[in-house]
Design a protein around this motif. Structure first.
Motif, PDB file in Angstrom:
ATOM      1  N   ASN A  67      47.602  80.369   0.809  1.00  0.00           N
ATOM      2  CA  ASN A  67      48.684  80.593   1.748  1.00  0.00           C
ATOM      3  C   ASN A  67      48.904  82.084   1.993  1.00  0.00           C
ATOM      4  O   ASN A  67      49.073  82.534   3.137  1.00  0.00           O
ATOM      5  CB  ASN A  67      49.957  79.940   1.221  1.00  0.00           C
ATOM      6  N   LEU A  68      48.875  82.876   0.927  1.00  0.00           N
ATOM      7  CA  LEU A  68      49.051  84.320   1.070  1.00  0.00           C
ATOM      8  C   LEU A  68      47.882  84.943   1.835  1.00  0.00           C
ATOM      9  O   LEU A  68      48.060  85.907   2.595  1.00  0.00           O
ATOM     10  CB  LEU A  68      49.182  84.962  -0.313  1.00  0.00           C
ATOM     11  N   ALA A  69      46.674  84.393   1.626  1.00  0.00           N
ATOM     12  CA  ALA A  69      45.520  84.915   2.355  1.00  0.00           C
ATOM     13  C   ALA A  69      45.668  84.681   3.857  1.00  0.00           C
ATOM     14  O   ALA A  69      45.339  85.550   4.676  1.00  0.00           O
ATOM     15  CB  ALA A  69      44.237  84.252   1.840  1.00  0.00           C
ATOM     16  N   GLY A 152      50.102  77.766   5.935  1.00  0.00           N
ATOM     17  CA  GLY A 152      50.186  79.149   6.391  1.00  0.00           C
ATOM     18  C   GLY A 152      50.005  79.289   7.892  1.00  0.00           C
ATOM     19  O   GLY A 152      50.605  80.180   8.511  1.00  0.00           O
ATOM     20  N   ARG A 153      49.181  78.424   8.475  1.00  0.00           N
ATOM     21  CA  ARG A 153      48.968  78.489   9.927  1.00  0.00           C
ATOM     22  C   ARG A 153      50.086  77.801  10.694  1.00  0.00           C
ATOM     23  O   ARG A 153      50.535  78.304  11.724  1.00  0.00           O
ATOM     24  CB  ARG A 153      47.625  77.853  10.279  1.00  0.00           C
ATOM     25  N   LEU A 216      42.637  74.331  11.398  1.00  0.00           N
ATOM     26  CA  LEU A 216      41.863  74.956  12.468  1.00  0.00           C
ATOM     27  C   LEU A 216      42.399  74.595  13.847  1.00  0.00           C
ATOM     28  O   LEU A 216      42.299  75.389  14.790  1.00  0.00           O
ATOM     29  CB  LEU A 216      40.394  74.535  12.349  1.00  0.00           C
ATOM     30  N   LEU A 217      42.963  73.414  13.985  1.00  0.00           N
ATOM     31  CA  LEU A 217      43.515  72.997  15.280  1.00  0.00           C
ATOM     32  C   LEU A 217      44.717  73.839  15.693  1.00  0.00           C
ATOM     33  O   LEU A 217      45.122  73.809  16.859  1.00  0.00           O
ATOM     34  CB  LEU A 217      43.905  71.512  15.234  1.00  0.00           C
ATOM     35  N   ARG A 218      45.294  74.557  14.756  1.00  0.00           N
ATOM     36  CA  ARG A 218      46.412  75.437  15.100  1.00  0.00           C
ATOM     37  C   ARG A 218      45.973  76.507  16.092  1.00  0.00           C
ATOM     38  O   ARG A 218      46.794  77.030  16.856  1.00  0.00           O
ATOM     39  CB  ARG A 218      46.970  76.089  13.830  1.00  0.00           C
ATOM     40  N   HIS A 219      44.663  76.815  16.103  1.00  0.00           N
ATOM     41  CA  HIS A 219      44.146  77.838  17.009  1.00  0.00           C
ATOM     42  C   HIS A 219      43.728  77.259  18.351  1.00  0.00           C
ATOM     43  O   HIS A 219      43.209  77.990  19.199  1.00  0.00           O
ATOM     44  CB  HIS A 219      42.942  78.539  16.362  1.00  0.00           C
ATOM     45  N   GLY A 220      43.912  75.951  18.541  1.00  0.00           N
ATOM     46  CA  GLY A 220      43.539  75.319  19.802  1.00  0.00           C
ATOM     47  C   GLY A 220      42.470  74.267  19.589  1.00  0.00           C
ATOM     48  O   GLY A 220      41.746  74.281  18.578  1.00  0.00           O
ATOM     49  N   SER A 221      42.356  73.337  20.534  1.00  0.00           N
ATOM     50  CA  SER A 221      41.419  72.218  20.398  1.00  0.00           C
ATOM     51  C   SER A 221      40.347  72.267  21.481  1.00  0.00           C
ATOM     52  O   SER A 221      39.902  71.223  21.971  1.00  0.00           O
ATOM     53  CB  SER A 221      42.183  70.892  20.479  1.00  0.00           C
TER      54      SER A 221
END
Length: 489
Positions: A67-69, A152-153, A216-221
């Motif tokens: 999470n910190l990373a 984290g995302r 990864l989907l937090r960045h778009g699909s």
């Protein structure tokens, strides 16, 4: 794997390996488990599950570290430094999703291996060892690391990961028998428990893939492969969970729930029996390896009893921790538990079992001292007390009697606390004189022959210590005390 991604994975792996959270929690887990199990003989049916469950402590550290990373991107001026780079945020997330679960699994595997090695020191393990418990402990650690990155995302806040950790462990505590969990921390039964099948491992692996895809989907699909991965992982979770819940193991677990009911006899299932010398030993099948330990503790006591009286001695039967006591079993047997000491504590286990046989041989009430009453009884000044302590000494040195506070009921039915004697013989009190005479007998040649020749008189409840001294060829060296409690019958 592209060169930028590979370089990021290597960099994140180095950071993760140096994480103080991970190596401190690994050290804490190994130390705590080793200390807590050092004096107990291992039962693989329980210890394998407990060892795997203990790895979740490392998983908590992995969740925080991952999470910190991820949250590095949220630090002051971090976006200004990373935006010009050719590596996108999605690639950085993927690097964390690869590096931290792998490092966490390595730490967990190392910790579990060290714990297993500690369990083998001076031990005779029993129970059923299921090798699937080891990956069942490693995969949830990886899941927690992936969950830390996903949180984290989707919830970039320092408090989100600690809250998730609390919820994760709260769920394990509240629903310890649910196979819906990625980790099932509680064996259904200590006696050959029914555990989740191999499909459950697929279920945990599918959860890892699903949560990682969600991060990864937090960045778009926009990437078709990512969408397919998400759909495939979700389908794998459903299929693996369905196979788990409809497996023969699930049906067997439902059938064995009655084993936990308090109406079941505590000795039900202890049907692996062996007769060694004149004593019959019965254990749960997976605990048969401890019968030689019981024999080594009880055998010297039985051998010291005159041959003509050995047929009256009880057998040894193992009991579970819950259930009811069957009078037909308890009247003919000494009940021993599902634990045994090691690394020094085995002397207490040997003494306790030998003392019960010594009490039975000399006519003292056995086990819970039913005949002694709720407050115990006093055996000062009696010949059979010395004989019983001498019999214990054939296995381990007898110890002085003590006392403990115990809740009892008065004649009116109201509960109250009283001082109850506690000794090798159970709730039976005795003084230093009886112990001193027994220790003298243990050092005297010919004591066994004298005791056997006068066995009937020495074990009679009415025979006093003064009357026994000439029979034992002992000089009066210590005056016995007046009984302080109810005399033993």
């Amino acid at each position: 794997m592209s060169r930028p991604l590979f370089a990021l994975v290597v960099a994140e792996t180095r950071i993760a390996l140096r994480s103080p959270l991970l190596w401190l929690l690994t050290l804490l887990t190994v130390t705590g488990r080793t200390v807590s199990t050092w004096h107990e003989m291992p039962d693989w049916s329980v210890e394998a599950v407990d060892t795997a469950t203990s790895a979740l402590v490392i998983g908590a550290g992995a969740m925080l570290a991952a999470n910190l990373a991820i949250l590095r991107d949220r630090r002051a001026d971090a976006l200004e430094l990373t935006d010009p780079l050719p590596v996108r945020a999605q690639t950085r997330t993927l690097a964390v999703l690869v590096a931290y679960p792998l490092v966490a699994m390595a730490y967990a595997a190392m910790a579990m291996g060290m714990q297993m090695a500690g369990l083998l020191v001076n031990s005779r393990p029993v129970g059923h060892f299921d090798v699937r418990e080891l990956p069942a402990g490693v995969l949830p650690v990886a899941l927690m690391a992936v969950l830390g990155a996903a949180v984290g995302r989707w919830a970039p806040n320092l408090f989100a990961a600690p809250v998730c950790i609390l919820l994760f462990f709260w769920t394990l505590v509240q629903f310890p028998r649910s196979w819906l969990l990625p980790m099932v921390p509680y064996p259904k039964l200590a006696i050959d428990p029914v555990r989740p099948p191999a499909w459950h491992l697929l279920y945990a692996a599918a959860l890892i893939l699903a949560v990682g895809t969600a991060a990864l989907l937090r960045h778009g699909s926009r990437h078709p492969g990512l969408v397919l991965s998400g759909a495939g992982s979700a389908a794998a979770v459903v299929v693996a969970l369905t196979l788990t819940l409809n497996s023969p193991a699930a049906a067997a677990a439902a059938r064995t729930e009655d084993l936990r009911q308090s109406t079941r006899s505590v000795t039900a299932g202890a049907d692996h029996c062996e007769r060694l010398q004149t004593t019959r030993y019965c254990a749960f099948p997976s605990y048969a390896g401890w019968i030689p330990l019981w024999r080594d503790a009880v055998g010297p006591v039985v051998a010291a009893v005159p041959t003509a009286f050995r047929h009256r001695l009880p057998g040894i039967t193992q009991r579970a921790g819950t259930g009811t006591f069957d009078p037909t079993v308890t009247s003919r047997n000494i009940l021993t538990t599902m634990s045994w000491g090691r690394n020094g504590a085995e002397r207490d286990s040997r003494r306790a079992l030998a003392a019960q046989m010594a009490a039975a041989a000399t006519g003292f009430p056995r086990g819970t001292q039913r005949g002694a009453g709720p407050s115990g009884c006093d055996a000062r000044g009696r010949a059979r007390t010395v004989v019983a302590l001498w019999l214990i000494g054939q296995t381990e040195e007898p110890l002085p009697a003590t006392s403990t506070r115990s809740a009892v009921r008065t004649d009116s039915g109201k509960p109250t606390e009283r001082e109850v004697p506690a000794s090798d013989l159970g709730a039976v009190d005795y003084g230093p004189a009886e112990l001193a005479y027994a220790r003298q007998l243990l050092t005297q040649p010919g004591a066994r022959e004298r005791i056997r020749a006068n066995w009937t008189a020495l074990t009679a409840p009415a025979t006093t210590l003064d009357e026994a001294l000439p029979l034992l060829n002992l000089n009066r060296s210590a005056a016995s005390e007046t009984p302080k409690g109810t005399p033993c019958e």
